[in-house]
Structure formats: C-alpha cells, structure tokens
Motif scaffolding. Structure first.
Motif, PDB file in Angstrom:
ATOM      1  N   ILE A 162      26.544  43.145  46.423  1.00 41.84           N
ATOM      2  CA  ILE A 162      27.377  42.738  45.293  1.00 41.84           C
ATOM      3  C   ILE A 162      27.502  41.223  45.227  1.00 41.84           C
ATOM      4  O   ILE A 162      27.590  40.640  44.145  1.00 41.84           O
ATOM      5  N   SER A 163      27.486  40.574  46.369  1.00 40.49           N
ATOM      6  CA  SER A 163      27.484  39.111  46.396  1.00 40.49           C
ATOM      7  C   SER A 163      26.059  38.628  46.157  1.00 40.49           C
ATOM      8  O   SER A 163      25.212  38.664  47.044  1.00 40.49           O
ATOM      9  N   GLY A 356      27.623  27.856  38.601  1.00 36.77           N
ATOM     10  CA  GLY A 356      27.468  28.219  37.204  1.00 36.77           C
ATOM     11  C   GLY A 356      28.771  28.139  36.444  1.00 36.77           C
ATOM     12  O   GLY A 356      29.862  28.072  37.018  1.00 36.77           O
ATOM     13  N   GLY A 357      28.656  28.164  35.126  1.00 38.16           N
ATOM     14  CA  GLY A 357      29.817  28.039  34.252  1.00 38.16           C
ATOM     15  C   GLY A 357      30.353  29.356  33.756  1.00 38.16           C
ATOM     16  O   GLY A 357      30.931  29.421  32.665  1.00 38.16           O
ATOM     17  N   PHE A 358      30.200  30.406  34.543  1.00 35.49           N
ATOM     18  CA  PHE A 358      30.657  31.737  34.140  1.00 35.49           C
ATOM     19  C   PHE A 358      32.163  31.889  34.372  1.00 35.49           C
ATOM     20  O   PHE A 358      32.826  30.973  34.879  1.00 35.49           O
ATOM     21  N   THR A 359      32.722  33.046  34.011  1.00 36.70           N
ATOM     22  CA  THR A 359      34.155  33.299  34.140  1.00 36.70           C
ATOM     23  C   THR A 359      34.636  33.046  35.564  1.00 36.70           C
ATOM     24  O   THR A 359      34.088  33.623  36.511  1.00 36.70           O
ATOM     25  N   GLN A 417      27.218  37.604  38.748  1.00 36.73           N
ATOM     26  CA  GLN A 417      26.223  38.650  38.520  1.00 36.73           C
ATOM     27  C   GLN A 417      25.069  38.212  37.622  1.00 36.73           C
ATOM     28  O   GLN A 417      23.967  38.744  37.713  1.00 36.73           O
ATOM     29  N   ARG A 418      25.298  37.232  36.753  1.00 37.50           N
ATOM     30  CA  ARG A 418      24.230  36.763  35.858  1.00 37.50           C
ATOM     31  C   ARG A 418      23.619  35.433  36.295  1.00 37.50           C
ATOM     32  O   ARG A 418      22.659  34.955  35.693  1.00 37.50           O
TER      33      ARG A 418
END
Length: 461
Positions: A162-163, A356-359, A417-418
């Motif tokens: 998951i990581s 990254g710039g994700f949530t 995840q992305r």
C-alpha cells in the motif's frame, strides 16, 4: 495613578484576548491558502514557461531567477542565492529501440536513457538480451551467460504494498546499480523496467551510478515502459534468442555552477533558531517536473506567504530553501548543510515536500519520542482538514544532511497512489496537479511550521 493602572490593565486584557487560539490560527492559514494562494500560478509558470529543469541546464537557471524574483516580491526580510556546483548531463536526441524476434521482424518499444548514462555507439547497440529479476541473478548466471549481451532487469514494483514509496524502494536498486553490476560480467548494456505501478507506454527515467567503474568500461543504461517490458518478457519466453537494439545520445559534461534559492522571515524573539521548509528546484527533463518537485517548491514558498497573510509573527527565523540537484547528486542539500555548519547556525526544525502535489494526508517525522508525542497532541487541530497520518519515518533527501540529535525533521505525506504514474516520466506535467490539493498541502505545511514555532522543539535529554 489609578487611571494609568486601569488603562494598562485594559491594554493587557485587550492584547491577550486578541491573541488567536491554535484553532483560529490554523483556520486563518487554510482560508488564506484556499482564497489567496500564489502557489498554483507559480507552478504554472515554472511548468509551462520554463519546463523541465535538469541540473546545469538553462531551464534550471531560469527557475532560479524566477523563484528568487517571486520571493523578493513577497517582502521577506532576506532573499539570496547560495552557489553550488552541480553535474551537467544532457539527454541529446530522442532514444530509439526495438527487439527483433526473427530476422527482419522487429517491434519498436519506448525507452529513455537513465540519468547519468553513457551513450550507445554512434550506430546504436544490438545484442541478444537476457532477462533477470534482481542484481543477485547476475552472479547466478555468471560471465558465461551475460558477456556480450544486454541485461533486461524486469522486477516490478510490488502492487500489494500500500505504501508506494516502499514498493519503489523495493526495486530501485536495479535502476541505480544495474549497469555497474552487469558490466562486471561483460554485459554491453542494460534496460530496466520503469518504476511504475501502472501499465502504460511511458518510460520513466531516474538517476543511476557506475560507482568506481572506469569510464572505458561503462555501458549504456535505459528504462523501458511497463507495457513494453511485459511484451519483451513474454516474447523472450517464446523465443530466448531475441536480440535488442537501442540508440541513445546522452553526454556528461563538467560540473557547472548553480544555486540554492533561499528566503527568510526573521524571528521576533529567538531569531538565531532556524526552521527550514523546502523542496528541490531541479527536475528530470521528460516532463515539466510539476509533481517532482515543482509542487514542493511552490508549497514551500507559499508557507512564508501564508504566514504573512494570516498575520503571524514567528518567534524563530523561518527559512524557505529551494534546493538544486536533488535528482542526480544531492549537491544542493549537502551544500546548504555544509554552509550552515560552517556558520554555526542553529537549525531546530526542517520540513520537506517532495512526494507530489496530491491531497495531503499527514506527515512523517524523524525525531525523538518526546517530540513525536508532542506532534500527536496536535492531531485534533488537523482533523477538520482531514489530516490524520502522523508517523515516524523518512523526512526528505535534501534536509537529511542537516540531521542531528536536537533537530526534528519532517516530510509532507500526500496520497501516494498516483504519484509513480508520473514520477520521472513525460506525463509529470502541470495539468496533472489539482489546484485545491496543492493549496491544502501548503496550508498543512504552514500549520505545522506555526505549531513548532509556537511550542518549540523538545531538547534531547
């Protein structure tokens, strides 16, 4: 006299009542991030007007000039450039590759040179290909099976992990050290499955090393897309005598001078104590480096902007550092730590954004148990903003050289995840960054900086 005492008491009461609670300060920070942020516009310029920012490139220097200008315009107490010598590697003309299953029967496949690789011979390189899953497989096969061949490293990222960063760590050794190890057995080149959980046609670059291998013994190294890796692997099972051809034109130059970009707000009560927030300004060249790590840079710049917008006057000096050359050398991070040590600067906290710039989901901390307990006590403050993950772990590569027993190091942890769909690939571009997610990340970083500035770091016993 009574009137003087009355008005003095009234002034003190008014001043105390005017102080914001932690909940109010965080609310002001998040509100400012979601209504007055400059981060998305900064990233738009970095990505679409400058583009990929390889260390030593013209674009990297343009990014230095642009970000320094933007920090100057924020009205910080000090903005400056810190010189650092960095490697300069150039990809050259686009790479080309195919495999040949029968004489004249070829299938083109997408590849890209790994950062730091040597070029193929002028006419390209063609040889039979041998598939392996690990560096250990090389010793098992030995020189007899590998000499004169191209080694195909095909160990994928573990999809059950998951990581995704742990999954990446579990297979990146073949990219970093594959060429150096394969050359010891007489291999003439390597191709490596892209570090990507998704099946697609985009090869992912990344740094590699020849270690202490002599220049005349170095062999070309390239990444192959995940779809092409699966196709090649299947084809090899049907026909082990397949040959592989690739041509790349990369070149390594002498080191050149570049810069870390630094700006700071001076502390009001203990300015000698320094808190750092940063990301790395360089990127790979296939995309425009929006997630890796343009997002981290503009979020770090935004932290200082948000503190000013919310009216907060920090006790300690808050310093943003945009590090140069994280991707293929870590020269910027090492130089910053070297200069800090030579000046006997007292760094107490450092926060990095390079995922990254994700949530945003939370933070990881490299710190003492006492400081981690303090961090956990702040969790209720972050829960309204869906920040829930506070874990011990890696903070960031560029702030790592600052580490000592008295410091707290932290890393922003967005949803990952992305991330590896874009990491080091041609689709690491601006349109894949969500404005609101980027701003929420910056607000979370500014909130953590505020809390550590207000309450301090617990000294090691």
């Amino acid at each position: 006299m009574k009137k003087v005492i009355y008005f003095l008491s009234l002034f003190i009461i008014t001043a105390v009542s005017a102080q914001k609670t932690d909940e109010e300060q965080l609310k002001d920070i998040y509100d400012a991030a979601l209504t007055k942020s400059k981060a998305y516009d900064w990233l738009n310029y970095l990505s679409n007007q400058i583009g990929g920012r390889l260390s030593g490139s013209v674009q990297a220097q343009q990014a230095v000039d642009y970000t320094k200008l933007q920090l100057d315009e924020l009205g910080l107490d000090k903005v400056w450039l810190q010189p650092v010598m960095v490697p300069k590697w150039n990809r050259g003309l686009p790479e080309f590759a195919y495999f040949e299953s029968d004489p004249g029967v070829t299938t083109n496949v997408p590849i890209c040179a790994l950062g730091g690789s040597v070029a193929t011979p002028l006419g390209g390189l063609k040889a039979n290909v041998v598939e392996v899953k690990s560096l250990d497989d090389l010793a098992i096969l030995g020189k007899q099976r590998l000499e004169g061949r191209i080694v195909f490293f095909n160990r994928p990222m573990d999809p059950t992990n998951i990581s995704t960063f742990d999954a990446y760590s579990g297979c990146v050794d073949q990219r970093y050290a594959g060429a150096a190890e394969a050359a010891k057995y007489g291999a003439v080149g390597i191709i490596v499955r892209s570090m990507n959980l998704r099946l697609d046609d985009l090869p992912h670059t990344g740094t590699m090393s020849y270690g202490d291998l002599a220049i005349n013994k170095r062999i070309p190294a390239a990444a192959i897309s995940t779809n092409a890796a699966d196709l090649l692997s299947l084809s090899l099972r049907l026909n082990p005598d397949i040959s592989f051809y690739f041509k790349q034109n990369c070149e390594q130059f002498d080191d050149v001078q570049s810069y870390n970009v630094i700006g700071e707000i001076k502390g009001t009560t203990t300015p000698e104590e320094i808190m750092v927030v940063g990301g790395h300004l360089d990127s790979w060249d296939l995309g425009d480096g929006s997630h890796d790590d343009g997002a981290g840079c503009v979020q770090s710049m935004e932290v200082l902007h948000l503190l000013k917008e919310s009216g907060y006057k920090p006790k300690r000096t808050i310093r943003v550092v945009l590090f140069m050359n994280e991707e293929n050398g870590l020269r910027g991070g090492n130089k910053y730590a070297e200069v800090a040590k030579s000046k006997k600067e007292k760094h107490v906290f450092a926060l990095e954004s390079d995922s990254g710039g994700f949530t945003p989901r939370g933070f990881s901390f490299d710190c003492s148990e006492e400081n981690f307990i303090q961090v956990q006590s702040w969790k209720p403050l972050f829960e309204p903003y869906l920040i829930h993950m506070f874990v011990k772990g890696h903070s960031g590569a560029d702030i790592g050289p600052l580490k000592d027993d008295q410091m707290v190091l932290a890393g922003l942890r967005p949803d990952s995840q992305r991330y590896f769909d874009h990491h080091h690939a041609a689709n690491d571009t601006f349109e894949h960054v969500n404005k609101r997610e980027l701003e929420l990340g910056a607000a979370s970083m500014a909130s953590l900086i505020y809390l550590f500035d207000k309450y301090g770091v617990i000294a090691a016993k």
